[in-house]
Design a protein around this motif. Structure first.
Motif, PDB file in Angstrom:
ATOM      1  N   MET A   1     -21.906  13.269   2.932  1.00 56.93           N
ATOM      2  CA  MET A   1     -20.786  13.351   1.979  1.00 56.93           C
ATOM      3  C   MET A   1     -20.646  14.406   0.878  1.00 56.93           C
ATOM      4  O   MET A   1     -21.132  15.350   0.754  1.00 56.93           O
ATOM      5  N   SER A   2     -18.976  14.637  -0.300  1.00 59.02           N
ATOM      6  CA  SER A   2     -18.686  16.135  -0.803  1.00 59.02           C
ATOM      7  C   SER A   2     -18.493  15.942  -2.031  1.00 59.02           C
ATOM      8  O   SER A   2     -18.903  17.480  -1.943  1.00 59.02           O
ATOM      9  N   HIS A   3     -18.249  15.139  -2.632  1.00 60.24           N
ATOM     10  CA  HIS A   3     -18.591  14.819  -3.887  1.00 60.24           C
ATOM     11  C   HIS A   3     -19.162  13.462  -4.806  1.00 60.24           C
ATOM     12  O   HIS A   3     -18.722  12.283  -4.266  1.00 60.24           O
ATOM     13  N   VAL A   4     -19.965  13.588  -5.470  1.00 59.49           N
ATOM     14  CA  VAL A   4     -20.110  11.907  -6.161  1.00 59.49           C
ATOM     15  C   VAL A   4     -19.430  11.498  -6.810  1.00 59.49           C
ATOM     16  O   VAL A   4     -19.510   9.797  -5.976  1.00 59.49           O
ATOM     17  N   ARG A   5     -18.005  11.392  -6.725  1.00 62.05           N
ATOM     18  CA  ARG A   5     -17.010  10.203  -7.229  1.00 62.05           C
ATOM     19  C   ARG A   5     -16.825  10.092  -5.992  1.00 62.05           C
ATOM     20  O   ARG A   5     -17.083   8.165  -5.714  1.00 62.05           O
ATOM     21  N   ALA A   6     -16.553  10.526  -5.209  1.00 59.75           N
ATOM     22  CA  ALA A   6     -16.211  10.200  -3.515  1.00 59.75           C
ATOM     23  C   ALA A   6     -17.017   9.717  -3.535  1.00 59.75           C
ATOM     24  O   ALA A   6     -16.975   8.491  -2.410  1.00 59.75           O
ATOM     25  N   ASP A   7     -18.314   9.805  -3.182  1.00 64.27           N
ATOM     26  CA  ASP A   7     -19.580   9.181  -2.513  1.00 64.27           C
ATOM     27  C   ASP A   7     -19.642   7.437  -3.481  1.00 64.27           C
ATOM     28  O   ASP A   7     -20.289   6.415  -2.595  1.00 64.27           O
ATOM     29  N   ILE A   8     -19.350   7.865  -4.933  1.00 65.78           N
ATOM     30  CA  ILE A   8     -19.270   5.885  -5.081  1.00 65.78           C
ATOM     31  C   ILE A   8     -18.508   5.326  -4.990  1.00 65.78           C
ATOM     32  O   ILE A   8     -19.207   4.207  -4.092  1.00 65.78           O
ATOM     33  N   LEU A   9     -17.347   6.050  -5.397  1.00 62.88           N
ATOM     34  CA  LEU A   9     -16.808   4.973  -4.588  1.00 62.88           C
ATOM     35  C   LEU A   9     -16.175   4.557  -2.715  1.00 62.88           C
ATOM     36  O   LEU A   9     -16.851   2.986  -2.176  1.00 62.88           O
ATOM     37  N   THR A  10     -17.089   5.594  -1.702  1.00 58.44           N
ATOM     38  CA  THR A  10     -17.719   4.762  -0.360  1.00 58.44           C
ATOM     39  C   THR A  10     -18.743   3.958  -0.754  1.00 58.44           C
ATOM     40  O   THR A  10     -18.827   3.046   0.291  1.00 58.44           O
ATOM     41  N   SER A  11     -20.448   4.373  -0.975  1.00 58.74           N
ATOM     42  CA  SER A  11     -20.842   3.355  -0.980  1.00 58.74           C
ATOM     43  C   SER A  11     -20.672   1.916  -1.530  1.00 58.74           C
ATOM     44  O   SER A  11     -20.756   1.136  -0.913  1.00 58.74           O
ATOM     45  N   PHE A  12     -19.530   1.637  -2.876  1.00 56.73           N
ATOM     46  CA  PHE A  12     -18.799   0.973  -2.738  1.00 56.73           C
ATOM     47  C   PHE A  12     -18.354  -0.218  -1.657  1.00 56.73           C
ATOM     48  O   PHE A  12     -18.410  -1.376  -1.130  1.00 56.73           O
ATOM     49  N   GLU A  13     -17.437   0.820  -1.086  1.00 59.98           N
ATOM     50  CA  GLU A  13     -16.364   0.221  -0.574  1.00 59.98           C
ATOM     51  C   GLU A  13     -17.597  -0.157   1.214  1.00 59.98           C
ATOM     52  O   GLU A  13     -17.551  -1.490   1.752  1.00 59.98           O
ATOM     53  N   THR A  14     -18.750   0.694   1.177  1.00 60.01           N
ATOM     54  CA  THR A  14     -19.695   0.024   2.503  1.00 60.01           C
ATOM     55  C   THR A  14     -20.470  -0.851   2.238  1.00 60.01           C
ATOM     56  O   THR A  14     -20.996  -2.111   2.962  1.00 60.01           O
ATOM     57  N   ALA A  15     -21.127  -1.301   1.082  1.00 64.47           N
ATOM     58  CA  ALA A  15     -21.729  -2.839   0.421  1.00 64.47           C
ATOM     59  C   ALA A  15     -20.547  -4.008   0.419  1.00 64.47           C
ATOM     60  O   ALA A  15     -20.869  -4.803   0.669  1.00 64.47           O
ATOM     61  N   ILE A  16     -19.345  -3.395   0.154  1.00 65.94           N
ATOM     62  CA  ILE A  16     -18.862  -5.165   0.120  1.00 65.94           C
ATOM     63  C   ILE A  16     -18.001  -5.409   1.166  1.00 65.94           C
ATOM     64  O   ILE A  16     -18.106  -5.692   1.795  1.00 65.94           O
ATOM     65  N   ASP A  17     -17.326  -3.868   2.302  1.00 70.27           N
ATOM     66  CA  ASP A  17     -17.161  -4.622   3.527  1.00 70.27           C
ATOM     67  C   ASP A  17     -17.677  -4.866   4.431  1.00 70.27           C
ATOM     68  O   ASP A  17     -17.615  -6.078   5.189  1.00 70.27           O
ATOM     69  N   VAL A  22     -15.377 -10.928   2.946  1.00 70.94           N
ATOM     70  CA  VAL A  22     -14.613 -10.035   2.649  1.00 70.94           C
ATOM     71  C   VAL A  22     -13.581  -9.089   4.084  1.00 70.94           C
ATOM     72  O   VAL A  22     -14.482  -9.199   5.275  1.00 70.94           O
ATOM     73  N   ALA A  23     -12.140  -9.188   3.373  1.00 76.09           N
ATOM     74  CA  ALA A  23     -11.052  -9.434   4.875  1.00 76.09           C
ATOM     75  C   ALA A  23     -10.832  -7.563   5.011  1.00 76.09           C
ATOM     76  O   ALA A  23     -10.931  -7.028   6.251  1.00 76.09           O
ATOM     77  N   ALA A  24     -10.439  -7.005   4.062  1.00 79.62           N
ATOM     78  CA  ALA A  24     -10.348  -5.723   3.499  1.00 79.62           C
ATOM     79  C   ALA A  24     -10.665  -4.411   2.340  1.00 79.62           C
ATOM     80  O   ALA A  24     -10.779  -6.191   1.027  1.00 79.62           O
ATOM     81  N   VAL A  25     -10.920  -3.797   2.273  1.00 75.86           N
ATOM     82  CA  VAL A  25     -11.380  -3.394   0.687  1.00 75.86           C
ATOM     83  C   VAL A  25     -10.734  -1.869   0.739  1.00 75.86           C
ATOM     84  O   VAL A  25     -10.869  -1.112   1.874  1.00 75.86           O
ATOM     85  N   TYR A  26      -9.781  -1.921   0.000  1.00 80.60           N
ATOM     86  CA  TYR A  26      -9.309  -0.607  -0.401  1.00 80.60           C
ATOM     87  C   TYR A  26      -9.375  -0.025  -1.525  1.00 80.60           C
ATOM     88  O   TYR A  26     -10.242  -0.756  -2.093  1.00 80.60           O
ATOM     89  N   THR A  27      -9.222   0.982  -1.901  1.00 81.78           N
ATOM     90  CA  THR A  27      -8.927   1.976  -2.483  1.00 81.78           C
ATOM     91  C   THR A  27      -8.015   2.570  -3.421  1.00 81.78           C
ATOM     92  O   THR A  27      -8.151   3.338  -4.032  1.00 81.78           O
ATOM     93  N   GLN A  28      -7.230   1.995  -2.467  1.00 81.77           N
ATOM     94  CA  GLN A  28      -5.887   1.869  -3.518  1.00 81.77           C
ATOM     95  C   GLN A  28      -4.993   0.746  -3.746  1.00 81.77           C
ATOM     96  O   GLN A  28      -5.891  -0.069  -2.596  1.00 81.77           O
ATOM     97  N   PRO A  29      -3.396   0.159  -4.152  1.00 79.67           N
ATOM     98  CA  PRO A  29      -3.371  -0.794  -4.042  1.00 79.67           C
ATOM     99  C   PRO A  29      -2.836  -1.936  -3.453  1.00 79.67           C
ATOM    100  O   PRO A  29      -2.240  -0.728  -2.342  1.00 79.67           O
ATOM    101  N   VAL A  41     -10.670  -7.120  -1.311  1.00 76.37           N
ATOM    102  CA  VAL A  41     -11.101  -6.027  -2.431  1.00 76.37           C
ATOM    103  C   VAL A  41     -10.598  -4.958  -3.286  1.00 76.37           C
ATOM    104  O   VAL A  41     -10.707  -3.919  -1.533  1.00 76.37           O
ATOM    105  N   GLU A  42      -9.962  -4.463  -3.448  1.00 76.42           N
ATOM    106  CA  GLU A  42      -9.469  -3.044  -4.359  1.00 76.42           C
ATOM    107  C   GLU A  42     -10.296  -2.141  -5.544  1.00 76.42           C
ATOM    108  O   GLU A  42     -11.060  -2.626  -6.532  1.00 76.42           O
ATOM    109  N   ILE A  43     -10.816  -1.023  -5.126  1.00 80.84           N
ATOM    110  CA  ILE A  43     -11.756  -0.579  -5.997  1.00 80.84           C
ATOM    111  C   ILE A  43     -11.164   0.604  -6.211  1.00 80.84           C
ATOM    112  O   ILE A  43     -10.304   1.770  -5.907  1.00 80.84           O
ATOM    113  N   GLY A  44     -11.426   1.113  -7.200  1.00 76.33           N
ATOM    114  CA  GLY A  44     -11.177   2.095  -8.084  1.00 76.33           C
ATOM    115  C   GLY A  44     -11.964   2.276  -9.752  1.00 76.33           C
ATOM    116  O   GLY A  44     -12.980   1.362 -10.336  1.00 76.33           O
ATOM    117  N   PHE A  45     -11.919   3.644 -10.266  1.00 74.66           N
ATOM    118  CA  PHE A  45     -12.098   4.137 -11.501  1.00 74.66           C
ATOM    119  C   PHE A  45     -11.764   3.341 -12.209  1.00 74.66           C
ATOM    120  O   PHE A  45     -10.098   3.569 -12.852  1.00 74.66           O
TER     121      PHE A  45
END
Length: 151
Positions: A1-17, A22-29, A41-45
């Motif tokens: 992974m390339s950046h800690v903030r991106a890693d955090i979102l990816t880790s949340f997405e992986t765990a929830i997915d 859960v049918a779908a995980v989004y990092t945007q609306p 599930v929509e994930i964001g800071f």
């Protein structure tokens, strides 16, 4: 992974997915309604900072503790007889457990805990929709000269 903030979102997405309900995980609306019996599930800071200097005297040695709140908006098209208790135990509970047990987040976060849960019952005209937003307070540490890599 390339950046800690991106890693955090990816880790949340992986765990929830990985949760069966859960049918779908989004990092945007999301633009789709969840299928019946499944959740989206929509994930964001949600909020950041203030950062805190915790060590180092020279600029290239400074260590910073960085707090942030990660929010996950959970939306479910559920049967009319599903009440808040069932939604809490069958939907929100597994999400909370998955985030708490995520090995990827354990390697990034200094601390991580469920900060708040907000409920929003809604009606979309075709089916009952229940929404809740879960917020986790997460703290990670980086060097000031390498803010993209967690220590």
């Amino acid at each position: 992974m390339s950046h800690v903030r991106a890693d955090i979102l990816t880790s949340f997405e992986t765990a929830i997915d990985a949760i069966p309900i859960v049918a779908a995980v989004y990092t945007q609306p999301a633009v789709l309604n969840p299928p019946s019996g499944k959740v989206m599930v929509e994930i964001g800071f949600a909020e950041e900072g203030p950062n805190e200097k915790i060590g180092g005297d020279w600029p290239n040695e400074v260590v910073i503790r960085r707090p942030l709140i990660v929010a996950a908006r959970v939306e479910a098209a559920v049967p009319g007889k599903m009440d808040a208790k069932v939604f809490e135990s069958d939907v929100l509970g597994p999400i909370e457990v998955a985030i708490t047990r995520s090995p990827e987040l354990a390697g990034i976060a200094d601390d991580l805990f469920l900060y708040a849960t907000q409920w929003e019952p809604a009606q979309d005209g075709r089916t009952q929709t229940i929404e809740a937003t879960l917020a986790w307070k997460l703290t990670y540490t980086t060097a000031a000269g390498a803010p993209g890599k967690a220590l």
